[in-house]
Design a protein around this motif. Structure first.
Motif, PDB file in Angstrom:
ATOM      1  N   GLU A 159      -2.767  12.578 -37.265  1.00  0.00           N
ATOM      2  CA  GLU A 159      -2.443  13.961 -36.933  1.00  0.00           C
ATOM      3  C   GLU A 159      -1.001  14.295 -37.336  1.00  0.00           C
ATOM      4  O   GLU A 159      -0.723  15.378 -37.867  1.00  0.00           O
ATOM      5  CB  GLU A 159      -2.638  14.195 -35.434  1.00  0.00           C
ATOM      6  N   ASP A 196      -0.925  14.703 -41.056  1.00  0.00           N
ATOM      7  CA  ASP A 196      -1.486  16.003 -41.449  1.00  0.00           C
ATOM      8  C   ASP A 196      -0.489  17.126 -41.170  1.00  0.00           C
ATOM      9  O   ASP A 196      -0.331  18.050 -41.977  1.00  0.00           O
ATOM     10  CB  ASP A 196      -2.795  16.265 -40.698  1.00  0.00           C
ATOM     11  N   ALA A 197       0.165  17.033 -40.018  1.00  0.00           N
ATOM     12  CA  ALA A 197       1.154  18.063 -39.665  1.00  0.00           C
ATOM     13  C   ALA A 197       2.317  18.045 -40.657  1.00  0.00           C
ATOM     14  O   ALA A 197       2.818  19.098 -41.081  1.00  0.00           O
ATOM     15  CB  ALA A 197       1.661  17.828 -38.249  1.00  0.00           C
ATOM     16  N   ASP A 205       2.183  17.031 -43.764  1.00  0.00           N
ATOM     17  CA  ASP A 205       1.681  17.583 -45.035  1.00  0.00           C
ATOM     18  C   ASP A 205       1.652  19.104 -44.985  1.00  0.00           C
ATOM     19  O   ASP A 205       1.988  19.772 -45.965  1.00  0.00           O
ATOM     20  CB  ASP A 205       0.282  17.041 -45.330  1.00  0.00           C
ATOM     21  N   ASP A 206       1.227  19.653 -43.847  1.00  0.00           N
ATOM     22  CA  ASP A 206       1.196  21.112 -43.691  1.00  0.00           C
ATOM     23  C   ASP A 206       2.607  21.696 -43.807  1.00  0.00           C
ATOM     24  O   ASP A 206       2.816  22.722 -44.468  1.00  0.00           O
ATOM     25  CB  ASP A 206       0.582  21.493 -42.340  1.00  0.00           C
ATOM     26  N   ASP A 207       3.565  21.036 -43.157  1.00  0.00           N
ATOM     27  CA  ASP A 207       4.948  21.509 -43.221  1.00  0.00           C
ATOM     28  C   ASP A 207       5.485  21.456 -44.659  1.00  0.00           C
ATOM     29  O   ASP A 207       6.163  22.377 -45.120  1.00  0.00           O
ATOM     30  CB  ASP A 207       5.846  20.660 -42.312  1.00  0.00           C
ATOM     31  N   THR A 208       5.155  20.356 -45.328  1.00  0.00           N
ATOM     32  CA  THR A 208       5.593  20.204 -46.728  1.00  0.00           C
ATOM     33  C   THR A 208       4.996  21.296 -47.611  1.00  0.00           C
ATOM     34  O   THR A 208       5.677  21.886 -48.449  1.00  0.00           O
ATOM     35  CB  THR A 208       5.178  18.823 -47.269  1.00  0.00           C
ATOM     36  N   GLU A 209       3.708  21.577 -47.398  1.00  0.00           N
ATOM     37  CA  GLU A 209       3.033  22.609 -48.189  1.00  0.00           C
ATOM     38  C   GLU A 209       3.634  23.983 -47.923  1.00  0.00           C
ATOM     39  O   GLU A 209       3.836  24.787 -48.852  1.00  0.00           O
ATOM     40  CB  GLU A 209       1.534  22.603 -47.859  1.00  0.00           C
ATOM     41  N   LYS A 210       3.947  24.255 -46.649  1.00  0.00           N
ATOM     42  CA  LYS A 210       4.564  25.539 -46.295  1.00  0.00           C
ATOM     43  C   LYS A 210       5.942  25.681 -46.950  1.00  0.00           C
ATOM     44  O   LYS A 210       6.278  26.736 -47.478  1.00  0.00           O
ATOM     45  CB  LYS A 210       4.691  25.650 -44.776  1.00  0.00           C
ATOM     46  N   LYS A 214       5.514  26.315 -50.688  1.00  0.00           N
ATOM     47  CA  LYS A 214       5.139  27.711 -50.966  1.00  0.00           C
ATOM     48  C   LYS A 214       6.318  28.641 -50.750  1.00  0.00           C
ATOM     49  O   LYS A 214       6.524  29.606 -51.509  1.00  0.00           O
ATOM     50  CB  LYS A 214       3.968  28.121 -50.081  1.00  0.00           C
TER      51      LYS A 214
END
Length: 204
Positions: free
Chosen positions: A46, A49-50, A52-57, A60
Motif C-alpha cells: 500500500e 502504491d501511494a 507511485d501515485d505521488d510520483t505520478e502526480k 504530471k
C-alpha cells in the motif's frame, strides 16, 4: 503397589498433556508469524502504491508547468521577433524618408550643375575650372547610383502621368501622339519611388 502404579500412570498422563500443549504452541507460533509477515507485506504494498501515485502526480504537475512555460516562451519569442521586424522596417522607412528629403534638396543643385556644364564651349572643356565642375558632378552621379537614385527616361518615351508632368504640348513634331518630344526638367526616382516628376513637352 497399586498406589504406585496409579501415581506413575498419572505422571505419565500429565507428561503427555504437557508435551501435547507445547506441540500445539509450536504449531500455532508459525501461523502468527505468517499473518504478521502478510500484514507487513500488505502495508508495504500500500505504501509503494501511494508512493507511485505521488510520483505520478508530481510528474504530471511538472509536465504541466513545463508545457505552460514553453507556451509562454514561444509567445514571448514570437512577440519579440515581431517587434524586431517592425523596428527594422520602421528604421528602414525612417532612413528612406530622410534620404528622400536630402535627395529632393540636392536635385536643384544637380540641375544647376547640368545647366552650367551645358553652357561650356568646346574650347573650354579642357579648362581646369570646367574639369573641376565635371568632377563634382560625377561624384554626385556616383552617390545617386549608390543610393539607387535614377533619372526618369522621358524624351522619346510615351507619356506616363505617374512619371511625367506635361507642361507643354508639341503640335509640330512628326511623332506619334502622347510621345514626349522634350525633357524640360529631369525627374528622379529613389528605389523605384518617384521623388520628382519629369517636366516634359508632349506631342498632341
Amino acid at each position: 503397589m497399586k498406589d504406585e502404579e496409579l501415581k506413575q500412570s498419572s505422571e505419565e498422563q500429565g507428561t503427555e498433556e504437557t508435551t501435547a500443549g507445547k506441540a500445539e504452541e509450536v504449531k500455532t507460533e508459525p501461523a502468527d508469524e505468517k499473518e504478521a509477515e502478510a500484514s507487513e507485506a500488505g502495508e508495504t504494498s500500500e505504501e509503494a502504491d501511494a508512493a507511485d501515485d505521488d510520483t505520478e502526480k508530481l510528474k504530471k504537475k511538472y509536465e504541466a508547468e513545463i508545457a505552460d512555460w514553453k507556451d509562454k516562451y514561444t509567445r514571448l519569442y514570437a512577440e519579440f521577433d515581431n517587434f524586431r521586424k517592425r523596428t527594422e522596417k520602421e528604421k528602414i522607412q525612417n532612413f528612406d524618408f530622410g534620404a528622400r528629403d536630402v535627395i529632393e534638396k540636392l536635385l536643384p543643385v544637380v540641375d544647376n550643375f547640368e545647366r552650367a556644364l551645358g553652357t561650356v564651349e568646346k574650347e573650354d572643356e579642357e579648362d581646369a575650372f570646367t574639369k573641376g565642375v565635371q568632377g563634382i558632378y560625377k561624384q554626385i552621379q556616383k552617390m545617386f547610383e549608390d543610393l539607387q537614385v535614377k533619372a526618369i527616361k522621358a524624351e522619346g518615351e510615351k507619356f506616363d502621368p505617374s512619371l511625367h508632368n506635361a507642361v507643354m504640348t508639341d503640335t509640330e513634331s512628326d511623332v506619334e501622339e502622347d510621345t514626349i518630344t522634350q525633357d524640360l526638367q529631369k525627374g528622379y526616382t529613389y528605389k523605384d519611388q518617384v521623388v520628382r516628376h519629369s517636366m516634359v513637352k508632349v506631342k498632341k
